[in-house]
Design an enzyme around this catalytic site. Structure first.
Site, short mmCIF file in Angstrom:
data_model
loop_
_atom_site.label_atom_id
_atom_site.label_comp_id
_atom_site.label_asym_id
_atom_site.label_seq_id
_atom_site.Cartn_x
_atom_site.Cartn_y
_atom_site.Cartn_z
N GLY A 31 0.81 -1.22 0.00
CA GLY A 31 0.00 0.00 0.00
C GLY A 31 0.84 1.26 0.00
O GLY A 31 2.03 1.23 -0.30
N HIS A 37 4.32 1.60 -8.14
CA HIS A 37 3.38 0.47 -8.01
C HIS A 37 2.43 0.43 -9.21
O HIS A 37 2.15 -0.64 -9.77
CB HIS A 37 2.51 0.62 -6.76
CG HIS A 37 3.25 0.59 -5.45
ND1 HIS A 37 3.35 1.69 -4.64
CD2 HIS A 37 3.92 -0.41 -4.82
CE1 HIS A 37 4.03 1.38 -3.55
NE2 HIS A 37 4.40 0.11 -3.63
N GLN A 150 12.25 -3.53 -9.91
CA GLN A 150 13.72 -3.67 -9.82
C GLN A 150 14.28 -2.94 -8.60
O GLN A 150 15.35 -3.26 -8.11
CB GLN A 150 14.37 -3.12 -11.09
CG GLN A 150 15.87 -3.42 -11.14
CD GLN A 150 16.62 -2.52 -12.10
OE1 GLN A 150 16.19 -2.36 -13.24
NE2 GLN A 150 17.72 -1.94 -11.67
P1 AMP Z 1 6.11 -2.39 -1.63
O1 AMP Z 1 4.72 -1.87 -1.52
O2 AMP Z 1 7.16 -1.42 -1.25
O3 AMP Z 1 6.27 -3.74 -0.97
O4 AMP Z 1 6.37 -2.65 -3.17
C1 AMP Z 1 5.51 -3.44 -3.94
C2 AMP Z 1 6.12 -3.67 -5.30
O5 AMP Z 1 6.30 -2.41 -5.95
C3 AMP Z 1 7.49 -4.33 -5.23
O6 AMP Z 1 7.60 -5.27 -6.29
C4 AMP Z 1 8.42 -3.16 -5.43
O7 AMP Z 1 9.67 -3.54 -5.97
C5 AMP Z 1 7.64 -2.31 -6.41
N1 AMP Z 1 8.11 -0.92 -6.36
C6 AMP Z 1 8.34 -0.17 -5.25
N2 AMP Z 1 8.84 1.03 -5.59
C7 AMP Z 1 8.93 1.04 -6.94
C8 AMP Z 1 9.39 2.01 -7.90
N3 AMP Z 1 9.85 3.20 -7.52
N4 AMP Z 1 9.34 1.68 -9.21
C9 AMP Z 1 8.89 0.46 -9.61
N5 AMP Z 1 8.43 -0.49 -8.76
C10 AMP Z 1 8.46 -0.21 -7.44
#
Ligand code: AMP
Length: 280
Positions: A31, A37, A150
């Site tokens: 979230g 995301h 990534q």
């Molecule tokens: P999180 O909500 O931080 O657990 O992230 C969920 C997904 O979004 C994970 O696969 C992250 O690697 C991806 N994600 C987070 N930040 C970015 C970003 N700046 N650019 C691309 N994908 C992201």
């Protein structure tokens, strides 16, 4: 967009959705969504007939109680962003739904050395928690494709390893890191920084570019200079590392292809990570 809280309702919703190409894309998140995301949801929509996103702040992957407590929650905005992007199903479980038997970790995932380096070293138990939640989500959603960012480079490798351990044939699609205008990688944790701190935090990306621009220099010296640059910008540095992009083993000498530079550092108590591919 259908919003579901219970695992038992997911399969029926996917079946009812009139999925034309049989491909099920899944975007797991915690979230506080941002365009990073959303780019994963967009990618999933390009590839798959149905896209499922989840929002679940997974307690077992936080090795620091304060980090969990302060993790940002913006659920109404998240729902709006997902709906606007054309996400089909949002899975929004509570802790009991994911951990019906409690959050004690009772299964050990053999991640090998991936667990003792970089994020694994600085966040003990973190990747076991990640595997626990991702395994449960995969069993509930049964995606054909899993879309990951990534930005969490090591996490992508850990999840690939998990899929292998599970004998799953879900495919991992790794999507590029989206950044703010100043280069700062988008992150839910950025919500805990004020404008001035965000400006300073862009030093992480500038430092990664500095490493990229100095490819060929002795990695040990380069890492030390990079660490100093971060410290000059008020960061407390966990690591600056240059590693083989395929297996994350650190390198002592410059290799001509397939390296990645990775940084983890905290500013104002907010821990940020980022990475850049080198020698491509
Ligand atoms: P999180 O909500 O931080 O657990 O992230 C969920 C997904 O979004 C994970 O696969 C992250 O690697 C991806 N994600 C987070 N930040 C970015 C970003 N700046 N650019 C691309 N994908 C992201």
């Amino acid at each position: 967009m259908i919003i579901l809280k219970y695992a038992a309702d997911i399969a029926a919703a996917i079946n009812r959705s009139g999925n034309d190409n049989q491909l099920i894309g899944f975007v797991p998140t915690m979230g506080a969504l941002h365009e990073g995301h959303i780019s994963l949801v967009k990618k999933s929509r390009q590839v798959c007939g149905i896209t499922v996103a989840s929002i679940f702040i997974n307690p077992t992957q936080f090795n620091n109680a304060e980090d969990l407590e302060k993790y940002p929650v913006t659920i109404e905005k998240d729902i709006y962003l997902l709906e606007r992007t054309g996400c089909d199903i949002l899975f929004l479980p509570d802790v009991r739904e994911i951990y019906p038997n409690g959050t004690e970790i009772n299964e050990h995932f053999d991640l090998g050395y991936l667990e003792s380096i970089l994020e694994g070293k600085y966040r003990p138990g973190h990747f076991q928690g990640v595997c626990q939640v991702v395994k449960r989500l995969l069993q509930i959603i049964k995606p054909t494709h899993l879309f990951l960012g990534q930005k969490d480079y090591q996490q992508c490798m850990v999840i690939k390893k998990l899929l292998a351990l599970m004998h799953s044939d879900s495919k991992v699609v790794i999507c590029p890191t989206l950044r703010e205008e100043n280069g700062l990688a988008m992150s839910s944790r950025n919500l805990r920084l004020n404008a001035m701190q965000k400006d300073r935090a862009a030093a992480i990306y500038r430092t990664l570019l500095f490493i990229q621009q100095n490819e060929g220099a002795i990695p040990g010296v380069l890492k030390e200079d990079a660490g100093k640059k971060l410290e000059e910008n008020d960061f407390i540095v966990d690591y600056v590392e240059i590693a083989n992009a395929a297996d994350l083993r650190t390198v002592e000498e410059w290799e001509s292809r397939g390296l990645v530079a990775l940084i983890a550092a905290s500013i104002n108590g907010v821990r940020l990570i980022d990475n850049i591919l080198l020698s491509e």
